[in-house]
Design a protein around this motif. Structure first.
Motif, PDB file in Angstrom:
ATOM      1  N   SER A 186      19.695  -1.815   6.524  1.00  0.00           N
ATOM      2  CA  SER A 186      20.652  -1.430   5.478  1.00  0.00           C
ATOM      3  C   SER A 186      20.430  -2.199   4.185  1.00  0.00           C
ATOM      4  O   SER A 186      21.270  -2.131   3.279  1.00  0.00           O
ATOM      5  CB  SER A 186      22.085  -1.627   5.982  1.00  0.00           C
ATOM      6  OG  SER A 186      22.303  -2.968   6.399  1.00  0.00           O
ATOM      7  N   THR A 187      19.345  -2.945   4.081  1.00  0.00           N
ATOM      8  CA  THR A 187      18.899  -3.701   2.901  1.00  0.00           C
ATOM      9  C   THR A 187      19.782  -4.900   2.576  1.00  0.00           C
ATOM     10  O   THR A 187      19.687  -5.469   1.484  1.00  0.00           O
ATOM     11  CB  THR A 187      18.774  -2.811   1.628  1.00  0.00           C
ATOM     12  OG1 THR A 187      20.067  -2.535   1.098  1.00  0.00           O
ATOM     13  CG2 THR A 187      18.031  -1.518   1.930  1.00  0.00           C
ATOM     14  N   LEU A 188      20.641  -5.317   3.492  1.00  0.00           N
ATOM     15  CA  LEU A 188      21.479  -6.494   3.241  1.00  0.00           C
ATOM     16  C   LEU A 188      20.669  -7.783   3.322  1.00  0.00           C
ATOM     17  O   LEU A 188      21.067  -8.803   2.753  1.00  0.00           O
ATOM     18  CB  LEU A 188      22.637  -6.538   4.242  1.00  0.00           C
ATOM     19  CG  LEU A 188      23.641  -5.384   4.139  1.00  0.00           C
ATOM     20  CD1 LEU A 188      24.706  -5.513   5.222  1.00  0.00           C
ATOM     21  CD2 LEU A 188      24.275  -5.338   2.753  1.00  0.00           C
ATOM     22  N   GLN A 189      19.549  -7.734   4.045  1.00  0.00           N
ATOM     23  CA  GLN A 189      18.617  -8.852   4.111  1.00  0.00           C
ATOM     24  C   GLN A 189      17.196  -8.296   4.045  1.00  0.00           C
ATOM     25  O   GLN A 189      16.975  -7.107   4.277  1.00  0.00           O
ATOM     26  CB  GLN A 189      18.796  -9.657   5.403  1.00  0.00           C
ATOM     27  CG  GLN A 189      20.129 -10.359   5.530  1.00  0.00           C
ATOM     28  CD  GLN A 189      20.164 -11.255   6.748  1.00  0.00           C
ATOM     29  OE1 GLN A 189      19.340 -12.141   6.910  1.00  0.00           O
ATOM     30  NE2 GLN A 189      21.133 -11.023   7.618  1.00  0.00           N
ATOM     31  N   ARG A 190      16.253  -9.182   3.756  1.00  0.00           N
ATOM     32  CA  ARG A 190      14.845  -8.793   3.711  1.00  0.00           C
ATOM     33  C   ARG A 190      14.142  -9.297   4.967  1.00  0.00           C
ATOM     34  O   ARG A 190      14.406 -10.420   5.415  1.00  0.00           O
ATOM     35  CB  ARG A 190      14.157  -9.378   2.477  1.00  0.00           C
ATOM     36  CG  ARG A 190      14.695  -8.848   1.163  1.00  0.00           C
ATOM     37  CD  ARG A 190      14.192  -9.685  -0.004  1.00  0.00           C
ATOM     38  NE  ARG A 190      12.760  -9.552  -0.176  1.00  0.00           N
ATOM     39  CZ  ARG A 190      12.175  -8.738  -1.039  1.00  0.00           C
ATOM     40  NH1 ARG A 190      12.918  -7.962  -1.823  1.00  0.00           N
ATOM     41  NH2 ARG A 190      10.855  -8.682  -1.167  1.00  0.00           N
ATOM     42  N   PRO A 191      13.259  -8.487   5.533  1.00  0.00           N
ATOM     43  CA  PRO A 191      12.517  -8.941   6.712  1.00  0.00           C
ATOM     44  C   PRO A 191      11.525 -10.040   6.364  1.00  0.00           C
ATOM     45  O   PRO A 191      11.057 -10.133   5.223  1.00  0.00           O
ATOM     46  CB  PRO A 191      11.798  -7.676   7.185  1.00  0.00           C
ATOM     47  CG  PRO A 191      11.673  -6.828   5.961  1.00  0.00           C
ATOM     48  CD  PRO A 191      12.895  -7.112   5.141  1.00  0.00           C
ATOM     49  N   THR A 192      11.205 -10.849   7.357  1.00  0.00           N
ATOM     50  CA  THR A 192      10.183 -11.881   7.178  1.00  0.00           C
ATOM     51  C   THR A 192       8.793 -11.263   7.234  1.00  0.00           C
ATOM     52  O   THR A 192       7.884 -11.675   6.508  1.00  0.00           O
ATOM     53  CB  THR A 192      10.328 -12.958   8.265  1.00  0.00           C
ATOM     54  OG1 THR A 192      11.660 -13.482   8.236  1.00  0.00           O
ATOM     55  CG2 THR A 192       9.335 -14.089   8.059  1.00  0.00           C
ATOM     56  N   ALA A 193       8.626 -10.271   8.093  1.00  0.00           N
ATOM     57  CA  ALA A 193       7.344  -9.572   8.225  1.00  0.00           C
ATOM     58  C   ALA A 193       7.609  -8.191   8.812  1.00  0.00           C
ATOM     59  O   ALA A 193       8.713  -7.898   9.274  1.00  0.00           O
ATOM     60  CB  ALA A 193       6.388 -10.361   9.122  1.00  0.00           C
TER      61      ALA A 193
END
Length: 315
Positions: free
Chosen positions: A53-60
């Motif tokens: 939901s784009t509330l956080q960014r993935p690490t990879a």
């Protein structure tokens, strides 16, 4: 991964310092289906939702909603999705209609279009009797229905429901289940996180099981149940004193569960039933020959609980 998928996740990883919350998970959700994301607390369910939901960014790794990357095209993804968290996000001092109006205005709806959309949601979720009541005075199940309705104010293509029935009583939970099942008929893709295996079994077209940040199994509920092995024959005896005699008489059958509750009035035994009803008939014949009475006996397919316990024990 299919280009037609509503949600595509590939090797998605998320770390918080030294803690690896997601360890490279992958799955996809076809358009218009319900995916059950299943797992215990700490398995990575909510982390997955916050990334998608784009509330956080993935690490990879990567994830796409309707073909749009959640990092590179986050603004477009937000236009396509809606999220309902574990707890209702409404203002208890406002009525159900007022809450819907607030959510609509926040998404840019005004005037006649907003009024029309609220009317549609009131009809769809059968909120006629509670529309003018303060949300704080509603039951848990009804609050959830209003909460889900507010998430649909802009007709999202993908709806994330993060443990929507946590803390609800059985009647309210069943009402929310009916609401979620109806979303499939509307063509909305749903990602449902839950700890309730019965919930996933009833609602989901497919299930992804998470444990400690990894996918331990995926597939339809039926396919996953088959992984737990053959069906079982369950029997409940009339007399506790018959237990040892039953075990002796069922020599040759694979008894996988014997009574453990000494206080139970009627002991329960479980026998693996690789031949289905033929096994049950064989058990009944042995019991009748020995004049052993039962309260109940029948054939049961493995449950998702048993599948999950088997799979997580291996991780």
């Amino acid at each position: 991964m299919s280009a037609q998928a509503a949600i595509t996740v590939e090797n998605l990883t998320k770390t918080y310092g030294s803690v690896e919350a997601l360890k490279g998970i992958s799955f996809e959700v076809p358009r218009g289906e319900i995916l059950g994301l299943l797992g215990p607390n700490g398995s990575g369910k909510t982390t997955t939702v916050t990334l998608l939901s784009t509330l956080q960014r993935p690490t990879a790794g990567s994830a796409r909603i309707g073909g749009h990357d959640v990092v590179a095209d986050a603004a477009r993804v937000r236009e396509l999705v809606s999220l309902t968290g574990q707890y209702a996000s409404m203002d208890d001092s406002l009525t159900a209609v007022e809450n819907l109006s607030v959510f609509g205005r926040l998404t840019g709806l005004r005037g006649a279009p907003l009024k029309a959309r609220i009317g549609e949601l009131i009809e769809q979720f059968d909120l006629h009797e509670v529309g003018s009541r303060r949300v704080g005075a509603l039951s848990g199940g009804m609050r959830r229905r209003v909460d889900i309705a507010s998430a649909l104010i802009t007709r999202p293509e993908v709806l994330f429901l993060d443990e929507p029935t946590t803390g609800l009583d059985p009647r309210s939970r069943a009402a929310v289940w009916d609401t979620v099942a109806g979303l499939r008929a509307e063509g909305i893709t749903v990602l449902l996180t839950t700890q309730y295996l019965e919930e996933a079994d009833r609602l989901a077209d497919n299930i992804v099981m998470l444990d400690r940040g990894s996918v331990v199994a995926s597939g339809t509920p039926g396919v996953l149940k088959q992984q737990a092995g053959a069906a079982v024959c369950e029997m409940t005896l009339v007399e506790r004193g018959d237990t040892d005699r039953v075990i002796e008489r069922l020599s040759g059958f694979e008894i996988i569960e014997t009574p453990t509750d000494a206080s139970a009035a009627h002991p329960r035994l479980v026998v693996r039933a690789p031949e289905g009803m033929a096994t049950v008939h064989g058990v009944i014949s042995r019991l009748q020959d020995s004049r052993i009475e039962v309260v109940d006996i029948g054939l049961r397919q493995p449950s998702l609980d048993e599948v999950f316990m088997q799979l997580t024990e291996k991780v």
